[in-house]
Design an enzyme around this catalytic site. Structure first.
Site, PDB file in Angstrom:
ATOM      1  N   PRO A  56       0.812  -1.222   0.000  1.00  0.00           N
ATOM      2  CA  PRO A  56       0.000   0.000   0.000  1.00  0.00           C
ATOM      3  C   PRO A  56       0.845   1.272   0.000  1.00  0.00           C
ATOM      4  CG  PRO A  56      -0.075  -1.080   2.154  1.00  0.00           C
ATOM      5  CD  PRO A  56       0.730  -1.963   1.262  1.00  0.00           C
ATOM      6  N   PHE A  57       2.149   1.135   0.284  1.00  0.00           N
ATOM      7  CA  PHE A  57       3.003   2.330   0.355  1.00  0.00           C
ATOM      8  C   PHE A  57       3.935   2.480  -0.846  1.00  0.00           C
ATOM      9  CE2 PHE A  57       1.785   1.407   4.716  1.00  0.00           C
ATOM     10  CZ  PHE A  57       1.234   2.632   5.072  1.00  0.00           C
TER      11      PHE A  57
ATOM     12  N   SER B 193       2.669  -3.865  -6.970  1.00  0.00           N
ATOM     13  CA  SER B 193       3.715  -3.081  -6.300  1.00  0.00           C
ATOM     14  C   SER B 193       4.717  -2.601  -7.339  1.00  0.00           C
ATOM     15  CB  SER B 193       4.442  -4.004  -5.316  1.00  0.00           C
ATOM     16  OG  SER B 193       5.100  -5.031  -6.046  1.00  0.00           O
TER      17      SER B 193
ATOM     18  N   ASP C 204       9.087  -2.954  -8.299  1.00  0.00           N
ATOM     19  CA  ASP C 204       9.967  -4.113  -8.442  1.00  0.00           C
ATOM     20  C   ASP C 204      10.469  -4.653  -7.101  1.00  0.00           C
ATOM     21  OD1 ASP C 204       9.947  -4.217 -11.290  1.00  0.00           O
ATOM     22  OD2 ASP C 204      11.200  -2.415 -11.296  1.00  0.00           O
ATOM     23  N   GLY C 205      10.466  -3.787  -6.078  1.00  0.00           N
ATOM     24  CA  GLY C 205      11.029  -4.168  -4.780  1.00  0.00           C
ATOM     25  C   GLY C 205      10.386  -5.412  -4.196  1.00  0.00           C
TER      26      GLY C 205
ATOM     27  N   GLU D 265      11.940  -9.190  -3.314  1.00  0.00           N
ATOM     28  CA  GLU D 265      11.782  -9.822  -1.996  1.00  0.00           C
ATOM     29  C   GLU D 265      11.235 -11.235  -2.143  1.00  0.00           C
ATOM     30  OE1 GLU D 265       9.705  -7.837   1.081  1.00  0.00           O
ATOM     31  OE2 GLU D 265      10.793  -5.963   0.858  1.00  0.00           O
TER      32      GLU D 265
ATOM     33  N   GLY E 129       4.224   0.788  -8.436  1.00  0.00           N
ATOM     34  CA  GLY E 129       5.349   1.302  -7.644  1.00  0.00           C
ATOM     35  C   GLY E 129       6.019   2.446  -8.374  1.00  0.00           C
TER      36      GLY E 129
HETATM   37  N1  LIG Z   1       3.924  -1.476   4.649  1.00  0.00           N
HETATM   38  C1  LIG Z   1       5.139  -1.105   4.287  1.00  0.00           C
HETATM   39  N2  LIG Z   1       5.746  -0.062   4.866  1.00  0.00           N
HETATM   40  C2  LIG Z   1       6.965   0.328   4.469  1.00  0.00           C
HETATM   41  N3  LIG Z   1       7.689  -0.260   3.502  1.00  0.00           N
HETATM   42  C3  LIG Z   1       7.133  -1.292   2.877  1.00  0.00           C
HETATM   43  C4  LIG Z   1       5.829  -1.759   3.222  1.00  0.00           C
HETATM   44  N4  LIG Z   1       5.538  -2.797   2.424  1.00  0.00           N
HETATM   45  C5  LIG Z   1       6.619  -2.973   1.626  1.00  0.00           C
HETATM   46  N5  LIG Z   1       7.565  -2.078   1.899  1.00  0.00           N
HETATM   47  C6  LIG Z   1       8.861  -1.892   1.237  1.00  0.00           C
HETATM   48  O1  LIG Z   1       8.718  -0.974   0.157  1.00  0.00           O
HETATM   49  C7  LIG Z   1       9.757  -1.233  -0.783  1.00  0.00           C
HETATM   50  C8  LIG Z   1       9.380  -0.740  -2.159  1.00  0.00           C
HETATM   51  O2  LIG Z   1       8.217  -1.387  -2.582  1.00  0.00           O
HETATM   52  P1  LIG Z   1       7.686  -1.492  -4.063  1.00  0.00           P
HETATM   53  O3  LIG Z   1       8.341  -2.598  -4.746  1.00  0.00           O
HETATM   54  O4  LIG Z   1       6.201  -1.608  -3.996  1.00  0.00           O
HETATM   55  O5  LIG Z   1       7.966  -0.094  -4.729  1.00  0.00           O
HETATM   56  P2  LIG Z   1       9.228   0.431  -5.518  1.00  0.00           P
HETATM   57  O6  LIG Z   1       8.775   0.984  -6.795  1.00  0.00           O
HETATM   58  O7  LIG Z   1      10.287  -0.633  -5.582  1.00  0.00           O
HETATM   59  O8  LIG Z   1       9.733   1.578  -4.601  1.00  0.00           O
HETATM   60  P3  LIG Z   1       9.010   2.883  -4.043  1.00  0.00           P
HETATM   61  O9  LIG Z   1       8.790   2.631  -2.583  1.00  0.00           O
HETATM   62  O10 LIG Z   1      10.028   3.958  -4.287  1.00  0.00           O
HETATM   63  O11 LIG Z   1       7.762   3.082  -4.800  1.00  0.00           O
HETATM   64  C9  LIG Z   1      10.008  -2.729  -0.703  1.00  0.00           C
HETATM   65  O12 LIG Z   1      11.369  -2.988  -0.727  1.00  0.00           O
HETATM   66  C10 LIG Z   1       9.364  -3.149   0.600  1.00  0.00           C
HETATM   67  O13 LIG Z   1      10.306  -3.745   1.451  1.00  0.00           O
END
Ligand SMILES: Nc1ncnc2c1ncn2[C@@H]1O[C@H](COP(=O)(O)OP(=O)(O)OP(=O)(O)O)[C@@H](O)[C@H]1O
Length: 598
Positions: free
Chosen positions: A232-233, A288, A290-291, A295, A320
């Site tokens: 969600p973040f 989400s 790529d993060g 994982e 994301g």
């Molecule tokens: N509830 C949460 N609160 C904080 N961090 C989280 C939560 N859930 C997942 N994450 C972390 O957020 C990171 C990024 O997530 P995600 O892959 O959705 O987006 P992104 O495009 O890679 O990065 P960005 O956060 O810059 O959008 C992941 O590495 C994950 O560990």
């Protein structure tokens, strides 16, 4: 006029004024009604168009239902998407119907479906009695203002039943001129969600149709149940909305069950992927960036049963900041990077293998599927965080700043080039120091001592190594073409060629650097004479300090996360998974599996 009481006179007011007033009011009322009808029609038109051409002008969400001549029910379906009864009895509905009627995919009449079929029967399709045939090659064919056809594999999402009515739910791709793209198509311009209502005429026919449709769809190897991670973040915090509005309705159309898991903290998805009972699922999907995908891959590869676990198909829905993997997947077939298309790819169940890179340092391992950066790109990615308030513009802003105050880093890369790339660097002999400790053991021993995947079993000393000594402006490794939705980092990268693309910049005038950075959205930067672009099988990175200040070191960034921070680097007080020192990257060809549009 006669004098009235008190000197007042009676004015034949009604006779003289009433008639013109009445006609005046009537006229006004008529004009008002006319104008409001036009306005209403325009508003409806805009609203309906908005429904049809959502976001990028490509996705339509209307559908059909059964009975009647088709139009009324279709309108009823449409109405359910609109708000309230104000649209009832509106002429526009019928206009819309006529517009839509022409959009069922048409089939060449010469191509007779009766040659080979699985089932063929008289059925009421969209209210019209016709012969409906499921052909051996997986087409549903019927007559409705011409011969119509739906491909089960490419177009049909699933079906549901209601009484004797079978509702076949489809997503049909049309090109710019409104022709159905068909199963061979790829770069379709718009996709329309449709419901084909088939009313069978007997219980036997109903049972037979349901069974044959189910058997055919099952034979396509589509997922039946998914584990869905939703961050969600991530990005603009849009994942919950993207899921509700775009993913869930399609999954429901396809009758795919799912367990939804919101990630509550960093590494939550990894923990779950590490322990979850995978037998319950046919795939894991990440709504989400790529993060979360990275994982999940790390969680699966750290399991004792990693060999079976890593075969689990993984799907991506862009939600994301960095959506490089799903962009690479959809762009490879000319589709836009949208949740709608990404969901269709998962539903259709096509899969493709994906190389996994193992980054090792001493006994530590990180599994990467996207990229590794050291130097300029890593500095921009990570240090620009301090300008997060600027949004995505922070990257351009900080890139400019970094180019104006360009850093060069001492260091060395040693690598095994892919065939055809042997001209790069100087020949080198393998050094035992380069190998990660686990590679010193025999293969059997490694499996007994360590649980989880230990990286590919390659005899490093038997390979032909080459070396390039620094200083370097930037070292960038890429597994797939797109690093984010607007950065085509490695245009020649392939999902499962067993190699990783290396983009190296050693010396480059600032102006050229600025110009090549502007070409990254099309991948033009790799053509610059200042850029070395090659494919490697394995690579050893030995990062050093900055040339202008030996007390300061850099950052190594992989798949959007900081892997190592050197002395004096940005936020160097923060602990990182690996140390800023020698690390080795090896590629395992096609180890993971992705849901893919083709
Ligand atoms: N509830 C949460 N609160 C904080 N961090 C989280 C939560 N859930 C997942 N994450 C972390 O957020 C990171 C990024 O997530 P995600 O892959 O959705 O987006 P992104 O495009 O890679 O990065 P960005 O956060 O810059 O959008 C992941 O590495 C994950 O560990």
């Amino acid at each position: 006029m006669e004098p009235d009481d008190g000197g007042w006179r009676t004015i034949p007011f009604k006779l003289q004024l009433d008639k013109p007033l009445a006609s005046h009011v009537c006229l006004r009322l008529l004009i008002f009604l006319l104008l409001s009808s036009i306005c209403f029609a325009l508003i409806c038109d805009i609203y309906l168009n908005k429904l049809v051409r959502k976001d990028d002008g490509m996705v339509s969400r209307e559908g059909f239902a059964c009975n009647g001549p088709g139009g009324l029910e279709k309108y009823a379906y449409l109405q359910s998407s609109l708000s309230g009864p104000k649209y009832a009895n509106n002429v526009l509905a019928f206009e819309f119907f006529h517009f839509e009627s022409s959009l069922w995919p048409e089939m060449e009449l010469s191509d007779s479906p009766s040659d080979g079929h699985i089932v063929s029967d008289l059925v009421r399709v969209n209210g019209i009695m016709t012969r409906l045939t499921l052909t051996l090659d997986g087409r549903l064919v019927w007559m409705e203002a011409g011969q119509r056809c739906l491909w089960l594999e490419k177009e049909v999402l699933g079906f549901s039943t209601e009484g004797s009515c079978i509702r076949i739910r489809a997503a049909i791709e049309f090109d710019e001129v409104g022709c159905c793209v068909g199963p061979g198509g790829g770069g379709g311009r718009r996709v329309v969600r449709r419901v084909l209502a088939c009313e069978t005429l007997s219980t036997e026919s109903f049972t037979l149709w349901c069974q044959k449709l189910r058997d055919y769809l099952y034979s396509l190897g589509r997922p039946k149940k998914l584990l869905i991670f939703l961050n969600p973040f991530g990005g603009k915090r849009s994942a919950p909305k993207v899921f509700e509005d775009e993913v869930k309705p399609l999954l429901e159309d396809a009758a795919i069950e799912f367990d939804l898991q919101e990630t509550g903290y960093q590494l939550h998805a990894k923990e779950i992927a590490h322990t979850v009972d995978l037998a319950k699922y046919d795939g894991i999907v990440c709504v989400s960036g790529d993060g979360i995908l990275v994982e999940v891959i790390n969680g699966l590869l750290e399991r004792d049963d990693w060999k079976a676990a890593i075969k689990m198909p993984l799907g991506m829905i862009p939600a994301g900041t960095g959506n490089g993997m799903v962009k690479s997947l959809l762009d490879s077939v000319g589709q836009p990077c949208k949740a709608f298309y990404a969901t269709l790819a998962i539903i259709r169940g096509h899969k493709r293998p994906l190389d996994v890179a193992t980054i090792s340092q001493e006994d530590k391992k990180f599994f990467s599927v996207l990229m590794l950066a050291w130097g300029l790109i890593a500095d921009i990615d990570i240090e620009s965080e301090k300008y997060r308030w600027m949004g995505i513009a922070r990257l351009d802003f900080y890139a400019l700043q970094r180019i104006l105050h360009l850093r060069r880093y001492e260091g060395r890369i040693s690598f095994v080039p892919a065939p055809g790339y042997e001209i790069h660097g100087e020949p080198a002999s393998f050094s035992a120091e380069w190998a990660a400790p686990s590679q010193d053991h025999g293969e059997e021993q490694v499996d007994v001592l360590c649980s989880g995947y230990q990286g590919p079993k390659i005899k490093l000393e038997e390979l032909s190594w080459r070396t390039i000594d620094g200083p370097f402006v930037s070292i960038w490794l890429h597994n797939v073409p797109w690093g984010s939705e607007n950065t085509m980092a490695a245009p020649n990268a392939k999902f499962s060629d067993g190699y990783i693309d290396l983009i190296a910049i050693q010396d480059c005038p600032r102006l050229s650097l600025l110009s090549l950075m502007t070409e990254m959205d099309k991948g033009g930067h790799v053509k610059s004479p200042h850029v070395r672009y090659l494919k490697v099988k394995t690579l050893v990175l030995e990062p050093g300090p900055r040339t202008d200040n030996p007390a300061k070191e850099g950052i190594i960034d992989t798949d959007g996360e900081v892997l190592a921070r050197g002395k004096g680097a940005y936020k160097s007080d923060q602990e990182t998974f690996m140390a800023y020192g020698r690390l080795q990257v090896t590629v395992d060809q096609g180890l993971a599996t992705l849901f893919s549009p083709k």
